[in-house]
Design an enzyme around this catalytic site. Sequence first.
Site, PDB file in Angstrom:
ATOM      1  CE  LYS A  24     -17.107 -26.895 -21.385  1.00 55.30           C
ATOM      2  NZ  LYS A  24     -17.882 -25.850 -20.666  1.00 55.30           N
TER       3      LYS A  24
ATOM      4  CG  ASP B  18      -1.994  -1.088   1.140  1.00 54.96           C
ATOM      5  OD1 ASP B  18      -2.228  -1.586   0.023  1.00 54.96           O
ATOM      6  OD2 ASP B  18      -2.565  -1.434   2.190  1.00 54.96           O
TER       7      ASP B  18
END
Length: 680
Positions: free
Chosen positions: A118, A39
């Site tokens: 998938k 940050d």
Amino acid sequence: MSSAPPNQARAGELRQLLQRAAHAYYVLDAPEMEDSVYDRLYRELLELEAAHPELITPDSPSQRVGGAPAEGFSSVEHRIGLLSLDNAFTPSDLDAWYSRLLKVLDRTGDLAMVGELKIDGNALALSYEQGLLVQAATRGDGERGEQITGNVRTIASVPLRLQLENPPAWVEVRGEALIPDETFAAINAERAARGETLFANPRNACAGTLRQLDPKVVAARRLDFFAYTLHLPKDTPQGPSSQWQSLQWLQAAGFKVNPNAELLPNLAAVQAFFSAWDTGRRALPYATDGVVVKLNDLRLQDAAGFTQKAPRWAIALKYAAEEAPSILLRLACQVGRTGVVTPVAEFEPVPLAGTTVSRATLHNADRLAELDLHAGDTIVVRKAGEIIPEVVRVLSELRPAGAVRLELPQVCPECGSELVREQGEAATHCVNSSCPAILRGALRHWVSKGALDVDGLGAKLIEQLVDRGLVGSIADLYGLDAALLASLERMGTKSADNLVAALAASKQQAWHRQLYGLGIHHVGEVNAKALAKAFPSAADLATATASTPESITAVFGIGGEIAQSLQQWFATPANQLLLRALEQLGFPLAAGPEEPGAISETSLTGQTFVLTGSLPTMSRSAAQALIEAAGGKVSGSVSKKTSFVVAGEEAGSKLSKAESLGVAVLDEAGLLELLKAGSG
């Protein structure tokens, strides 16, 4: 050689540190920097870029979210198409695919393959140039998709710059955007707290998120991305020679690749991989509905090639769908635009695969008889392919006493005509060409998005027009006037005027759209494009069907069944009358100057258009189709190279930018006039 200025050097250093930390956190799942440190460095970069905007680069972490809300999404053509995959649901389906593959390759023995999960998300196409992300698009129809680059830049696991020292000139990456289950639960909890409608499932939530106009909304939903396909220039040095190496290349370039992929030496290993994940998938933090198997050797992939819709060298193995019991309430029947009567089971609503379902097709009389359905039966329902509800079986032991067996009616539920079933055919037909259901279906198909794309003519209005006897054919639509339309339910003067204008504009749609819109049996969008390219007018196609049917089947992807259907359609007197009526109304029924099969250029060839705001009578996709048919190009942003900006109501910043750059601005009427002049 002088060194870079201090600010520039520090900005570059910060970008590298933050990119490496983000990759470790979002892709490798191995954080190497404390959040507080990240940050602090991020704030330092923001302050540096705010003071010195010239230091901002496209790959800066600050550019993941920061764009203004978009006005809409432009359509873009994929450099390399995104084809769908054929599906297999049983071991015998897989064996049949493998046998076909061996036959195509003229080989025997084992073929090495790669098994991948998938993922149940949304396919994306990512384009990189000189290592930088320049475009992200949805699958769309496989040839064109929506440009959503600003939204995809917010996905932390998508690299803005490839982690390669010498990236190729261009790279195309295919993968799946998804929302993990935990994130999905948090999103729905937040929506519930705000009193908003909940998303049905992660896949729907992901699709809706990707189409948000505000990138900040997309960023807040924390999408993820798995890369699985790589395309590189043919002359790329040391490029991968197999799918397995492609996955490793993607990882090295900074992409997140699903860690559960496996290199499988033979078909038995594929079966084992599929079986293992049938159980293992339940412990995954995201949804998956099967596995994808790909031939590993890229040279063999090239040799195997493609069918019209899918690669021959890959297949999706789908797991059995979720099932649920319900009580049958009644048997309904639907009459389609070709007259086919389809039985439909209506049952007590049940939750299934993320949605609530209460209707399922029963296909035909044979399937109805096979199920042995009775009134009040308890049935088992599932979603075929996780999408389409279907009745799997009947629990006959729970059947009520005295239940009546259900069968297809003898007469059409719409017009009362006797139904016909030809010997050897599964389908039952209404053969009354004046049947209201057939007419309604034909009209809905004609004005649909893939055909003439007439905005403002929905199913409810079509039903009114047919029920009141105002329209008896497709051609009758073009005889409607605004005053008559305005008198109908839910229609006002402005809506009526817009619809009349939209119908008039539809006469300029491309020849392949008109051909598809005619609703000829077996002629879908893909086949219509192929036929329109080979036969640039209705007259050419009619002549070929009558005199040289072999020229029809010579078109790639067109078989004998389609050729026979075309022959029957053009030989039908009612259809000949329809074609003549359309020609008299101003439909050319032929390829325009820039359509496939056309031979000449227009004055609009190479001109660039930008669309903004809502046009009065047509959708943006319809306007884009007209522009492209006339040889123009459509872009999503305004620049000095823009030829025209087409502005509708609530036009935004694109209009302002056009005016500041001196770019010509057109309204819809001006566009249509320009297109008319250009074609001349």
